[in-house]
Design an enzyme around this catalytic site. Structure first.
Site, PDB file in Angstrom:
ATOM      1  N   CYS A  16       0.841  -1.198   0.000  1.00  0.00           N
ATOM      2  CA  CYS A  16       0.000   0.000   0.000  1.00  0.00           C
ATOM      3  C   CYS A  16       0.878   1.250   0.000  1.00  0.00           C
ATOM      4  O   CYS A  16       2.105   1.178  -0.008  1.00  0.00           O
ATOM      5  CB  CYS A  16      -0.921   0.018   1.216  1.00  0.00           C
ATOM      6  N   CYS A  19       3.548   1.565   2.683  1.00  0.00           N
ATOM      7  CA  CYS A  19       4.777   0.819   2.412  1.00  0.00           C
ATOM      8  C   CYS A  19       5.734   1.642   1.562  1.00  0.00           C
ATOM      9  O   CYS A  19       6.944   1.676   1.804  1.00  0.00           O
ATOM     10  CB  CYS A  19       4.462  -0.488   1.686  1.00  0.00           C
ATOM     11  N   ASP A 420       8.357  26.575 -32.993  1.00  0.00           N
ATOM     12  CA  ASP A 420       9.455  26.971 -33.862  1.00  0.00           C
ATOM     13  C   ASP A 420       8.969  26.740 -35.294  1.00  0.00           C
ATOM     14  O   ASP A 420       8.051  25.949 -35.525  1.00  0.00           O
ATOM     15  CB  ASP A 420      10.680  26.103 -33.558  1.00  0.00           C
ATOM     16  N   ASP A 620      12.928  21.730 -32.340  1.00  0.00           N
ATOM     17  CA  ASP A 620      13.678  20.546 -32.758  1.00  0.00           C
ATOM     18  C   ASP A 620      14.531  19.979 -31.638  1.00  0.00           C
ATOM     19  O   ASP A 620      15.174  18.951 -31.795  1.00  0.00           O
ATOM     20  CB  ASP A 620      14.540  20.838 -33.991  1.00  0.00           C
ATOM     21  N   ASP A 624      16.689  24.920 -30.287  1.00  0.00           N
ATOM     22  CA  ASP A 624      15.690  25.545 -29.418  1.00  0.00           C
ATOM     23  C   ASP A 624      15.814  25.098 -27.968  1.00  0.00           C
ATOM     24  O   ASP A 624      14.885  25.300 -27.183  1.00  0.00           O
ATOM     25  CB  ASP A 624      14.288  25.221 -29.933  1.00  0.00           C
TER      26      ASP A 624
END
Length: 733
Positions: A16, A19, A420, A620, A624
């Site tokens: 759970c 844990c 871009d 790209d 950029d």
């Protein structure tokens, strides 16, 4: 700087959210650990440490916390161990149900007027193996939790079912002779059987959420046909080295990333890039390991192996994304830390409250047991990671790689997308945008230009030759071909000396644009590159004009339209001239244009836009990079085998702009699933615990509801696997 090392440790024994928190706290206490992320759905701990560290130290810390950690196994070994565990769980479940069913049968037939009860000794014989053999896992895990000074789901189940079992023993032994005592063996046994059912269904469902990784792993061939001095021999992939030659037969998977040296074929890259159509391959083209070769035999030179291959990088990205935690999970982790102790207090208060109210001790105890059982926080721990695993997995199948859970969570809030231009919305390769012949014969004009450009590697030459090829125009040979540095190219065709070049060539020849002046001005305003075809002898004259420009990518218009339909604004950010930027923006319906922006200033432009909302930047991934990093969500437009994966939170495996709205869509749907799952996880407890406190929920129904909560959360996440990008297939040619 000593650098850092990353470990991915399989963890067993977690049940759970509590844990998860305990394992994370244990690992964070180890000196040198920088960051820990534990995922309940894939049962792994992703640990970053400073410098080098013996993984045995981390494993020991996990074991001290009451769990088991191991070194990563191969995918085959991992699947084998998962299958064995599933078989064990299935066997335990079947036996527990078989023993619990006779205990609950009298309760099931009561509505039909049948009133009978198994003898107490038979109930004891049926319930005891369920409690202490098939329920042993809960005692073991609960004891480990207590030793570590914490609580978890197993502790709640162990205390609750033990209380019901112990009460039954007491009632049986203390009952007067001849009196049939009221026993609760069936409640304890059925709760354990239901919890085991929930855990088994949960394990099966969790395997489905990891199916994307298994599908990618299955793409890796184990052997290849190596070609040495013309001889073919089958070798293991591990024996190959860079620049080795590999033969790939029709229908086989490419064993390596490489370059086609010989042959022609098509490649099915659907499971790698999401591209549904076969991609043509010929000498010089790149191929990706794991793709399927089509109809031709190909000789491939190896360019990347092992961990450096595209497939290996994709698998790492998907694994990292599935192991990561969304920011919303931090709230869940905080809640889970106090959840189990709080439930124990509520259960104790229920027991005392009912006893003080005057109820029999057995009634008070059964109500307290119902509180313990309904409150098991399994669903809470599974709500977020299962949705992330399913969402990132289905996105990867469609060529969308989501690097981290934070990008996944924030993407649904995006209000603006910044594109871009070159390579993102446009192809990045020049094409003939316009042409005009003085005599009106544009086909002849194109043929003459093609003859001059034949054999040239210049991008504009390729654009001319591609246009000739598209129109089926034959291209003749020219004689006395010569390059005119900085101006163009010249040659002799059919006894006439022709030249193709820029305005400088025109001026040097002393010619005027004449009737083409208006076109030249208009096309220059669009940001086009102009080339003039002139005849130098026998009589100097202008023959025609070409305007070259970048062409829009297929799907660019649909991408912008889809964003507009979702009320997301689009912006164009480019270093290109204003004329070409304006043409692209007008064609696509983009209103906001930032042109002639230097790479260093792109990040500042993005930062300014962020003041008005959440911004995604699409580029790209190389030029950029600063803007991608500055945006709230960076989306790198990949090229399939050359994917920019570092500066962006999301990478698109192919250059289709329609994947941008698709990426935002799957992110939105995944985040919606996370919220739905957390709602259901909390609502079960918010409704169930008060019902149990007030005696309106018996332990059997509480166990069924608890098991149902885990299964419903995982099943809801698995609905994401049916997702497909909207309108993507419809526009394919």
């Amino acid at each position: 700087m000593n650098g850092s090392t990353t470990f991915d440790l399989p963890i067993s024994g977690m049940t759970c959210a509590s844990c998860v928190g305990r394992v994370e706290r244990a690992l964070n206490k180890v000196p040198g650990v920088q960051n820990v992320s534990v995922n309940l759905a894939n049962e792994r701990a992703h640990v970053e440490v400073t410098g080098q560290m013996d993984p045995a130290v981390l494993i020991a810390a996990v074991e001290k916390a009451g769990y088991t950690a191991t070194l990563p196994q191969s995918e085959t070994a991992t699947q084998a161990s998962q299958e064995q565990r599933l078989k064990r769980e299935r066997w335990s479940l079947v036996m527990a149900i078989a023993l619990a069913l006779p205990l609950v049968l009298p309760m099931l037939v009561q509505p039909f007027g049948l009133h009978w009860m198994l003898p107490a000794w038979v109930q004891f014989l049926l319930a005891t193996p369920v409690q202490f053999i098939f329920g042993a896992r809960f005692y073991v895990a609960a004891w480990k939790a207590v030793r570590a000074g914490a609580g978890n789901m197993d502790l709640l189940v162990a205390i609750g079912t033990s209380a019901g079992y112990g009460l039954s023993i007491y009632q049986w032994l203390s009952a007067p002779a001849g009196v049939e005592p009221h026993l609760y063996f069936e409640a304890s046994a059925v709760v354990i059987a239901l919890v085991l059912l929930g855990k088994y269904m949960e394990s099966r469902a969790k395997r489905q959420t990891a199916s994307a990784i298994r599908a990618l792993e299955a793409l890796r061939p184990e052997r290849a046909i190596q070609v040495i001095d013309g001889r073919e021999q089958e070798v293991a992939i591990s024996a190959l080295r860079l620049n080795d030659l590999v033969l790939v037969k029709p229908g086989e998977r490419f064993p390596v990333d490489g370059e086609v040296v010989e042959g022609q074929s098509h490649a099915d890259e659907a499971l790698i890039t999401g591209e549904s159509l076969p991609v043509p391959k010929q000498p010089g083209d790149k191929v990706t390991g794991g793709a399927i070769n089509g109809e031709g035999r190909l000789l491939v030179r190896t360019l990347a192996l092992g961990a450096e291959s595209v497939l290996a990088r994709i698998i790492r990205l998907v694994e990292d994304a599935q192991a990561a935690k969304a920011p919303i999970q931090k709230l869940v982790d905080k809640v889970s830390q106090v959840f189990v102790p709080t439930v124990l207090v509520i259960a104790l208060a229920t027991l005392v409250g009912w006893w003080l109210y005057g109820a029999p001790l057995e009634t008070a105890l059964i109500n307290a047991v119902a509180v313990l059982v309904i409150a098991c926080p399994c669903a809470l721990g599974l709500a977020t990671p299962t949705a992330i695993m399913a969402g990132t997995g289905v996105a990867a199948r469609h060529g969308i790689l989501i690097k981290d859970a934070e990008a996944l969570e924030r993407a649904h809030e995006v209000s603006a997308v910044v594109f871009d231009k070159t390579g993102t919305l446009t192809s990045g390769a020049p094409k003939i945008a316009h042409l005009s012949a003085v005599d009106g014969n544009e086909a002849l004009l194109l043929q003459q230009a093609g003859a001059l450009q034949r054999g040239s590697e210049h991008p504009l030459a390729k654009a001319v030759l591609d246009a000739c090829n598209d129109q089926g125009l034959p291209v003749a040979d020219v004689s006395a071909s010569q390059s005119l540095t900085g101006r163009g190219i010249a040659g002799t065709l059919d006894g006439r000396q022709l030249a193709l070049g820029n305005r400088r060539l025109l001026d040097e020849t002393g010619l005027k644009p004449g009737d083409l002046a208006a076109n030249a001005s208009a096309w220059e305003a669009e940001g086009r590159t102009l080339s003039w075809l002139i005849e130098q002898s026998p009589e100097p004259r202008v023959l025609g004009l070409f305007a070259f420009g970048d062409t829009l990518k297929d799907g660019a218009l649909q991408a912008v339209q889809q964003l507009k339909a979702r009320h997301i604004s689009s912006h164009l950010l480019t270093g290109d001239n204003r004329g070409s930027a304006r043409v692209v923006a007008q064609a696509l319906g983009i209103d906001d244009v930032h042109a002639e922006v230097l790479p260093a200033d792109k990040a500042a432009t993005v930062a300014e836009l962020k003041k008005t909302g959440v911004v995604a930047m699409v580029g790209d991934g190389i030029n950029d990079a600063p803007a991608l990093a500055a945006a709230d969500i960076g989306i790198a437009m990949g090229g399939g085998t050359d994917v920019a994966m570092h500066a962006a939170g999301i990478t698109l495996m192919r250059g289709d702009p329609r994947l941008v709205p698709a990426a935002l869509e799957i992110s939105r749907k995944t985040y919606a699933k996370i919220r739905q799952n957390l709602f259901w996880a909390f609502v079960y407890n918010l409704i169930g615990i008060p019902l149990a406190v007030f005696g309106l929920l018996n332990p059997v129904l509480a166990g069924a509801a608890m098991a149902l909560s885990s299964v419903s959360v995982v099943s809801n996440a698995l609905l994401l696997k049916t997702w497909k990008p909207k309108d993507l297939e419809d526009h394919r040619s």
